[in-house]
Enzyme design. Structure first.
Site, mmCIF file in Angstrom:
data_model
loop_
_atom_site.group_PDB
_atom_site.id
_atom_site.type_symbol
_atom_site.label_atom_id
_atom_site.label_comp_id
_atom_site.label_asym_id
_atom_site.label_seq_id
_atom_site.Cartn_x
_atom_site.Cartn_y
_atom_site.Cartn_z
ATOM 1 N N ASP A 103 -5.766 -3.039 -2.991
ATOM 2 C CA ASP A 103 -4.674 -2.694 -2.090
ATOM 3 C C ASP A 103 -3.883 -3.906 -1.605
ATOM 4 O OD1 ASP A 103 -3.474 -1.819 0.639
ATOM 5 O OD2 ASP A 103 -4.170 0.040 -0.269
ATOM 6 N N SER A 108 0.827 -1.196 0.000
ATOM 7 C CA SER A 108 0.000 0.000 0.000
ATOM 8 C C SER A 108 0.870 1.258 0.000
ATOM 9 C CB SER A 108 -0.960 -0.037 1.199
ATOM 10 O OG SER A 108 -1.950 0.955 1.090
#
Length: 781
Positions: free
Chosen positions: A317, A79
């Site tokens: 993500d 991320s």
């Protein structure tokens, strides 16, 4: 002067808007590695924290007599940590500046920049019915804004929060293409910056791993007893990039790096899922080419390519399944070249240890004597989709590293215990040799052969197991290498090639390592190991380097010149062996012209593969060169140390037979215990305690806080640099050997000067937090 490397394996967590804080930390890692390169090159650095790090390295050298080089050669990120990892890795390989990423975070990581144009409120009347919700979120007495935002910033935060709440609902408010273009712009700006010295040693690999989640998943076949095969759905993806320290290097083409950065940061609900079509569209609109597109997709998304193409793959993500990507970083430890003593650290960056994204507000606090209510419908869904997979403890990863280090210490103890017996055997074998104290290259070669034969014979049945373990390692290494050199570009072809290589091994009689009668190895096995046993040679020289380390640490009369010459001989001897571990060595030497067919045809001619690789390796010639180097260096040592080094080198087969099975055939290149360090607000207390709650603003609004205020981002970025400097000085200082330490108060003074240098550098840029600068200068003083 002894040389030592502090190698940082960085693990960068996700953290949504706390990416800005983590960037401050990774920027200090960049400054530290720049300082290390400048210190080794004898060049000066301008004022700033890098200049202080250079002083730190000089101080440690004076305190220990060891010259330390610091660099990060393994970076794993998820991320927000994945984005920071991409830029840090590229900067390390190219010597370019990280300032473009700083500009991206400070100027563009804002809801007004990130919001999709189609999601913006068209006027103040848009969704007028949502205004009470915005009002409730931002204006009610005791709200988060009133409690945590400085009075001068509250209007900005309330305005942006109002627009955010009134944006389109049930669709992600942030624009995917918008973010992709921002990342590309930052990479372009970085590419245009001046290239400085490469921050990775020449020939040293740098591995970057970026985690991504495949939303739909892909089928993975598992072999069982019953049923024989099952299919499971796998969602984990890891994008792997590798570069090598050399002038003009780069991790990959910029669209490929932007692809990884955008994919890993597709935070569910905030950004739309990422697809190949998204970046294709951005590149087409901007008129940009991506020459390596097909090769990149084939390499990074083989499962998608195998079922018809990657265009329809949906990625979200990377922190959904792996917010702390330790496993890819641990896997990258295998086969790391180590040309000098190594202090390996796993350093993980956790911006908010112990804090969860969702928690009871003050209004919802429950007295200790009451049972807390069950979480509601939406809270349960959000927790299941976000917090639980993202924020699991890292205990398993820490224990994995601890177990590896424990195994290494155990092997070291075994080697120490065997030393007296091995030296006795070697002395008995060679002790009557008149020329023992005058080794030459020819004598070293002869003594090595005698010791290897004797070690094999005295090992009895144990040698067969040891020999088969070595054989398996060699064949598997050759199978991997051959797949690259012969164009075996799919799993089925690689599997068939591997099976054919094993058939060839059995056809050559290598399935019997030891003769039926007597001990030792068969002539076929000896010839095969002489031609292909690359790992044995590397282990032998590493063992010799460790023995030299022990002799240097022990009191003695060994001159610095003699020790330096011995180190140089060992590590220069390692170079040609280490080069032969990489497929690039064979490609550069015309491996395709050696004579074996390509693709499926190679399966029918695997004998030529063995002969071709053996001819290119030419290990016998390399052995002779290494013996020549070692003989010259041994001649400079005093008699006792010379004999000690000689016995360690010649007697290595005795150690290897005993220890290689305990290492499960791997024989770690960095044969030293691994240490783990953390960089987090809770650990950096030189200026202010209290952790993230006392310093960071981005923890607000479920960790989206810094997206609502430039002042928030400036605050968190500055604290990231300060915390990074605080912890990195501690980590570097901890490399000093036991019993060595800098003068009292020296580290505290260096920290104080580093903090002031950071404030002086950043104050002209960070114009929204003037009060914080004044507070910090007072606290530091």
């Amino acid at each position: 002067m002894r040389e030592k490397e502090l190698r940082l394996a960085l693990v960068c967590y996700g953290g949504i808007s706390l990416a800005v804080y983590m960037h401050g930390i990774t920027k200090e890692v960049w400054h530290l590695t720049r300082a290390s390169r400048a210190w080794l090159d004898g060049t000066d650095l301008p004022d700033g924290s890098a200049a202080i790090y250079r002083e730190l390295l000089a101080l440690l050298e004076d305190s220990s007599g060891t010259r330390l080089r610091v660099f990060s050669d393994i970076i794993a990120g998820a991320s927000a940590g994945g984005i920071n990892g991409v830029f840090l890795a590229q900067a390390a390989l190219t010597g370019q500046s990280l300032d473009p990423l700083t500009d991206l975070w400070l100027e563009c990581a804002d809801v007004e920049h990130l919001m999709d144009p189609d999601a913006r409120p068209l006027s103040r009347f848009t969704k007028f019915w949502a205004v009470p919700i915005a009002w409730m979120a931002s204006k009610r007495r005791g709200s988060t804004i009133d409690e945590t935002v400085e009075a001068g910033q509250r209007d900005e935060v309330r305005r942006k929060l109002s627009n955010f709440v009134r944006a389109r609902w049930f669709e992600p408010p942030f624009g995917g293409a918008t973010f992709t273009r921002l990342v590309l712009d930052a990479l372009d700006a970085m590419e245009l910056s001046e290239r400085g010295p490469v921050l990775i040693p020449a020939g040293q690999p740098l591995d970057l791993m970026v985690t991504v989640t495949d939303y739909r998943g892909y089928p993975e076949r598992l072999t069982l007893n019953s049923p024989a095969e099952v299919v499971e759905t796998e969602h984990r993806l890891v994008f792997n990039f590798r570069g090598v320290g050399q002038t003009g290097a780069s991790l990959d083409e910029l669209p490929a790096l932007a692809f990884a950065a955008r994919a890993t940061a597709s935070f569910p609900g905030a950004f739309p899922p990422f697809t190949v079509r998204e970046i294709d569209g951005v590149l087409a609109e901007d008129g940009r080419d991506w020459p390596g597109r097909e090769a990149f997709l084939k390499r990074q998304l083989p499962h998608a390519e195998a079922i018809g193409g990657a265009e329809d793959l949906v990625m979200i993500d990377g922190s959904v399944l792996a917010n702390a990507p330790f496993k890819p970083a641990i896997a990258a430890l295998k086969h790391r070249p180590a040309r000098r003593e190594v202090d390996r650290r796993f350093v993980y960056i956790d911006p908010k240890p112990g804090l969860r994204s969702i928690h009871f507000s003050r209004d919802e606090a429950v007295p200790d004597d009451q049972v807390p209510p069950l979480p509601g419908f939406f809270a349960t869904i959000f927790k299941a989709l976000s917090d639980i997979p993202r924020e699991q403890p890292i205990r398993d990863n820490v224990e994995t590293i601890a177990n590896l280090s424990q195994r290494i210490r155990r092997i070291q103890r075994i080697v120490d215990s065997l030393r007296a017996e091995v030296e006795e055997r070697v002395e008995k074998l060679l002790g009557r040799t008149f020329f023992l104290d005058r080794p030459t290259a020819a004598r070293l070669s002869s003594w090595r052969a005698k010791a290897q034969t004797k070690a094999a014979e005295t090992a009895g049945f144990a040698y067969a197991a040891y020999g088969h373990l070595k054989l398996a390692n060699i064949v598997e290494d050759i199978a991997t290498l051959a797949a690259t050199l012969t164009g075996a570009d799919n799993a089925n072809l690689r599997r068939r090639l591997r099976s054919a290589l094993w058939e060839e091994v059995r056809g050559r009689g290598l399935d019997r390592i030891s003769p039926v009668k007597g001990g030792g190895a068969t002539p076929e096995a000896i010839a095969f190991f002489r031609a292909h046993d690359l790992r044995f040679r590397i282990r032998r020289l590493r063992s010799l380097a460790r023995r030299l380390d022990e002799r240097v640490e022990a009191p003695g009369q060994v001159s610095d010149a003699a020790v330096t010459a011995m180190y140089k001989a060992i590590y220069e001897g390692l170079e040609p062996y280490l080069e032969r571990e990489s497929s690039q060595f064979y490609i550069a030497r015309g491996a395709s012209d050696v004579g074996w067919p390509q693709g499926a045809d190679a399966i029918e001619h695997v004998g030529a593969i063995f002969e071709g690789i053996g001819a290119l390796r030419d290990l016998t010639a390399v052995d002779a060169e290494v013996d020549e180097r070692l003989a010259s260096a041994l001649a400079l040592l005093p008699k006792a140390e010379r004999r000690d080094m000689l016995f360690a080198y010649v007697g290595f087969p005795f150690y290897d037979i005993a220890t290689l099975p305990l290492l499960q055939g791997e024989g770690n290149d960095e044969f030293d215990p691994i240490k783990i360090d953390r960089i987090a607000p809770d650990d950096a207390t030189a200026i202010r305690g209290g952790g993230a709650a006392e310093s960071l603003k981005g923890i607000q609004f479920n960790s989206f806080g810094a997206f609502f205020s430039r002042a928030y981002r400036e605050n968190d970025y500055l604290w990231g640099r300060l915390h990074g400097a605080d912890r990195l000085i501690d980590i570097v200082a901890s490399t000093l050997p036991e019993g060595k330490s800098p003068p009292p108060g020296a580290l505290t003074e260096l920290k104080r000067r580093a903090f002031h240098a950071i404030l002086d550098e950043e104050e002209p840029r960070l114009t929204r937090i003037g009060d914080l600068f004044a507070e910090l200068r007072a606290e530091i003083a």
